[in-house]
Design a protein around this motif. Structure first.
Motif, PDB file in Angstrom:
ATOM      1  N   GLU A 133       0.833  -1.210   0.000  1.00 43.67           N
ATOM      2  CA  GLU A 133       0.000   0.000   0.000  1.00 43.67           C
ATOM      3  C   GLU A 133       0.866   1.258   0.000  1.00 43.67           C
ATOM      4  O   GLU A 133       0.571   2.211  -0.713  1.00 43.67           O
ATOM      5  CB  GLU A 133      -0.909   0.011   1.234  1.00 43.67           C
ATOM      6  CG  GLU A 133      -2.075  -0.928   1.150  1.00 43.67           C
ATOM      7  CD  GLU A 133      -3.146  -0.437   0.198  1.00 43.67           C
ATOM      8  OE1 GLU A 133      -3.531   0.741   0.277  1.00 43.67           O
ATOM      9  OE2 GLU A 133      -3.573  -1.235  -0.636  1.00 43.67           O
ATOM     10  N   ILE A 134       1.934   1.254   0.784  1.00 44.56           N
ATOM     11  CA  ILE A 134       2.839   2.411   0.803  1.00 44.56           C
ATOM     12  C   ILE A 134       3.449   2.618  -0.572  1.00 44.56           C
ATOM     13  O   ILE A 134       3.539   3.748  -1.071  1.00 44.56           O
ATOM     14  CB  ILE A 134       3.933   2.229   1.886  1.00 44.56           C
ATOM     15  CG1 ILE A 134       3.324   2.321   3.277  1.00 44.56           C
ATOM     16  CG2 ILE A 134       5.049   3.262   1.720  1.00 44.56           C
ATOM     17  CD1 ILE A 134       4.275   1.960   4.390  1.00 44.56           C
ATOM     18  N   SER A 135       3.865   1.523  -1.199  1.00 43.05           N
ATOM     19  CA  SER A 135       4.439   1.617  -2.536  1.00 43.05           C
ATOM     20  C   SER A 135       3.426   2.145  -3.539  1.00 43.05           C
ATOM     21  O   SER A 135       3.756   3.004  -4.377  1.00 43.05           O
ATOM     22  CB  SER A 135       4.943   0.236  -2.965  1.00 43.05           C
ATOM     23  OG  SER A 135       5.403   0.274  -4.287  1.00 43.05           O
ATOM     24  N   ALA A 136       2.173   1.677  -3.481  1.00 45.04           N
ATOM     25  CA  ALA A 136       1.138   2.140  -4.414  1.00 45.04           C
ATOM     26  C   ALA A 136       0.813   3.617  -4.187  1.00 45.04           C
ATOM     27  O   ALA A 136       0.654   4.379  -5.158  1.00 45.04           O
ATOM     28  CB  ALA A 136      -0.116   1.285  -4.248  1.00 45.04           C
ATOM     29  N   ILE A 137       0.741   4.045  -2.945  1.00 45.50           N
ATOM     30  CA  ILE A 137       0.445   5.446  -2.641  1.00 45.50           C
ATOM     31  C   ILE A 137       1.590   6.341  -3.105  1.00 45.50           C
ATOM     32  O   ILE A 137       1.369   7.406  -3.702  1.00 45.50           O
ATOM     33  CB  ILE A 137       0.171   5.634  -1.136  1.00 45.50           C
ATOM     34  CG1 ILE A 137      -1.115   4.913  -0.749  1.00 45.50           C
ATOM     35  CG2 ILE A 137       0.102   7.098  -0.766  1.00 45.50           C
ATOM     36  CD1 ILE A 137      -1.323   4.794   0.747  1.00 45.50           C
TER      37      ILE A 137
ATOM     38  N   ALA B 104       2.697  12.530   6.072  1.00 47.41           N
ATOM     39  CA  ALA B 104       1.515  12.590   6.936  1.00 47.41           C
ATOM     40  C   ALA B 104       0.241  12.492   6.109  1.00 47.41           C
ATOM     41  O   ALA B 104      -0.726  11.830   6.511  1.00 47.41           O
ATOM     42  CB  ALA B 104       1.531  13.882   7.754  1.00 47.41           C
ATOM     43  N   SER B 105       0.230  13.130   4.943  1.00 44.28           N
ATOM     44  CA  SER B 105      -0.961  13.031   4.090  1.00 44.28           C
ATOM     45  C   SER B 105      -1.105  11.638   3.476  1.00 44.28           C
ATOM     46  O   SER B 105      -2.205  11.239   3.099  1.00 44.28           O
ATOM     47  CB  SER B 105      -0.902  14.094   2.988  1.00 44.28           C
ATOM     48  OG  SER B 105       0.152  13.812   2.091  1.00 44.28           O
ATOM     49  N   MET B 106      -0.015  10.898   3.387  1.00 45.91           N
ATOM     50  CA  MET B 106      -0.082   9.531   2.864  1.00 45.91           C
ATOM     51  C   MET B 106      -0.621   8.555   3.902  1.00 45.91           C
ATOM     52  O   MET B 106      -1.054   7.455   3.556  1.00 45.91           O
ATOM     53  CB  MET B 106       1.307   9.083   2.397  1.00 45.91           C
ATOM     54  CG  MET B 106       1.790   9.827   1.175  1.00 45.91           C
ATOM     55  SD  MET B 106       3.517   9.530   0.781  1.00 45.91           S
ATOM     56  CE  MET B 106       3.547   7.791   0.478  1.00 45.91           C
ATOM     57  N   LEU B 107      -0.618   8.951   5.169  1.00 45.55           N
ATOM     58  CA  LEU B 107      -1.118   8.065   6.220  1.00 45.55           C
ATOM     59  C   LEU B 107      -2.624   7.828   6.120  1.00 45.55           C
ATOM     60  O   LEU B 107      -3.098   6.741   6.448  1.00 45.55           O
ATOM     61  CB  LEU B 107      -0.784   8.631   7.599  1.00 45.55           C
ATOM     62  CG  LEU B 107       0.634   8.429   8.082  1.00 45.55           C
ATOM     63  CD1 LEU B 107       0.835   9.096   9.423  1.00 45.55           C
ATOM     64  CD2 LEU B 107       0.964   6.966   8.159  1.00 45.55           C
ATOM     65  N   VAL B 108      -3.367   8.822   5.675  1.00 44.03           N
ATOM     66  CA  VAL B 108      -4.824   8.686   5.621  1.00 44.03           C
ATOM     67  C   VAL B 108      -5.245   7.551   4.684  1.00 44.03           C
ATOM     68  O   VAL B 108      -5.975   6.645   5.096  1.00 44.03           O
ATOM     69  CB  VAL B 108      -5.487  10.031   5.235  1.00 44.03           C
ATOM     70  CG1 VAL B 108      -6.968   9.856   5.008  1.00 44.03           C
ATOM     71  CG2 VAL B 108      -5.225  11.064   6.315  1.00 44.03           C
ATOM     72  N   PRO B 109      -4.791   7.521   3.411  1.00 39.81           N
ATOM     73  CA  PRO B 109      -5.191   6.386   2.576  1.00 39.81           C
ATOM     74  C   PRO B 109      -4.619   5.051   3.060  1.00 39.81           C
ATOM     75  O   PRO B 109      -5.255   4.005   2.892  1.00 39.81           O
ATOM     76  CB  PRO B 109      -4.680   6.743   1.182  1.00 39.81           C
ATOM     77  CG  PRO B 109      -3.760   7.868   1.348  1.00 39.81           C
ATOM     78  CD  PRO B 109      -4.061   8.520   2.645  1.00 39.81           C
ATOM     79  N   LEU B 110      -3.442   5.099   3.686  1.00 36.44           N
ATOM     80  CA  LEU B 110      -2.857   3.858   4.214  1.00 36.44           C
ATOM     81  C   LEU B 110      -3.720   3.290   5.333  1.00 36.44           C
ATOM     82  O   LEU B 110      -4.023   2.090   5.357  1.00 36.44           O
ATOM     83  CB  LEU B 110      -1.436   4.121   4.708  1.00 36.44           C
ATOM     84  CG  LEU B 110      -0.713   2.935   5.316  1.00 36.44           C
ATOM     85  CD1 LEU B 110      -0.458   1.884   4.263  1.00 36.44           C
ATOM     86  CD2 LEU B 110       0.587   3.380   5.943  1.00 36.44           C
ATOM     87  N   ILE B 111      -4.133   4.139   6.248  1.00 33.07           N
ATOM     88  CA  ILE B 111      -4.974   3.682   7.368  1.00 33.07           C
ATOM     89  C   ILE B 111      -6.333   3.232   6.865  1.00 33.07           C
ATOM     90  O   ILE B 111      -6.854   2.189   7.287  1.00 33.07           O
ATOM     91  CB  ILE B 111      -5.088   4.784   8.431  1.00 33.07           C
ATOM     92  CG1 ILE B 111      -3.738   4.978   9.119  1.00 33.07           C
ATOM     93  CG2 ILE B 111      -6.161   4.453   9.459  1.00 33.07           C
ATOM     94  CD1 ILE B 111      -3.672   6.177  10.027  1.00 33.07           C
ATOM     95  N   LEU B 112      -6.914   3.987   5.941  1.00 32.95           N
ATOM     96  CA  LEU B 112      -8.221   3.594   5.405  1.00 32.95           C
ATOM     97  C   LEU B 112      -8.148   2.265   4.654  1.00 32.95           C
ATOM     98  O   LEU B 112      -9.040   1.422   4.788  1.00 32.95           O
ATOM     99  CB  LEU B 112      -8.775   4.700   4.504  1.00 32.95           C
ATOM    100  CG  LEU B 112      -9.213   5.972   5.210  1.00 32.95           C
ATOM    101  CD1 LEU B 112      -9.655   7.016   4.196  1.00 32.95           C
ATOM    102  CD2 LEU B 112     -10.328   5.685   6.199  1.00 32.95           C
ATOM    103  N   GLY B 113      -7.094   2.076   3.877  1.00 33.49           N
ATOM    104  CA  GLY B 113      -6.929   0.802   3.177  1.00 33.49           C
ATOM    105  C   GLY B 113      -6.737  -0.355   4.136  1.00 33.49           C
ATOM    106  O   GLY B 113      -7.286  -1.446   3.943  1.00 33.49           O
ATOM    107  N   SER B 114      -5.983  -0.141   5.199  1.00 29.38           N
ATOM    108  CA  SER B 114      -5.764  -1.191   6.200  1.00 29.38           C
ATOM    109  C   SER B 114      -7.058  -1.527   6.936  1.00 29.38           C
ATOM    110  O   SER B 114      -7.347  -2.695   7.197  1.00 29.38           O
ATOM    111  CB  SER B 114      -4.697  -0.760   7.197  1.00 29.38           C
ATOM    112  OG  SER B 114      -3.477  -0.541   6.555  1.00 29.38           O
TER     113      SER B 114
END
Length: 162
Positions: free
Chosen positions: A60-64, A88-98
């Protein structure tokens, strides 16, 4: 000097041992081994799910990051302080995806009526056996752990107070 070496060992021992175990052992075999040494199946299953989430999170980090690059954001060229808000802005989609993945896993477990009972079978149950050397190493590890606690209490070794 002794204090610094002691702190280094406290930090580095689990840091080096856990990846060695995780990367050299199949997760399914690890779960069967944990169940064989009487760890409750639910705990072993949670451990295996956690290990399986790690590659998902890195993916997910790689895709974001790749999506950010495609939008024209050059993260590599930024200095450290400019990267902080971007990460920090990348954390939102990472958390939502998780959370979405965890919710899907919950639905799957409920639909399969997961109970974690002790009377379950495993595909490779016979492949995992405790040999005498395994039992010896487990007992030796427990003895070392108890010995470390005893020396900590009686001699004060390992305390952070000088």
């Amino acid at each position: 000097l002794v204090f610094g070496i002691m702190v280094s060992f406290r930090l580095l021992t689990p840091l080096f041992a856990l990846p060695l175990v995780v990367m050299t052992t199949d997760v399914n075999d690890l779960v069967v081994g944990l169940v064989r040494i009487r760890v409750p199946f639910k705990v072993a299953y949670i451990f295996s799910i956690t290990l399986r989430f790690v590659p998902f999170i890195f993916g997910e980090i790689s895709a974001i990051t790749e999506a950010q690059r495609l939008r024209g954001l050059a993260i590599e060229k930024m200095n450290f302080f400019r990267r902080i808000p971007v990460f920090a802005s990348m954390l939102v989609p990472l958390i939502l995806g998780s959370l979405l993945k965890a919710q899907t896993l919950e639905i799957v477990l409920q639909s399969k009526a997961f109970s974690g009972s002790r009377d379950r079978t495993f595909l490779n149950e016979e492949a995992i056996r405790l040999r005498p050397i395994d039992i010896f190493l487990l007992v030796a590890g427990i003895i070392l752990f108890v010995g470390a606690i005893i020396t900590r209490i009686t001699l004060g070794w390992g305390s952070f107070v000088a």
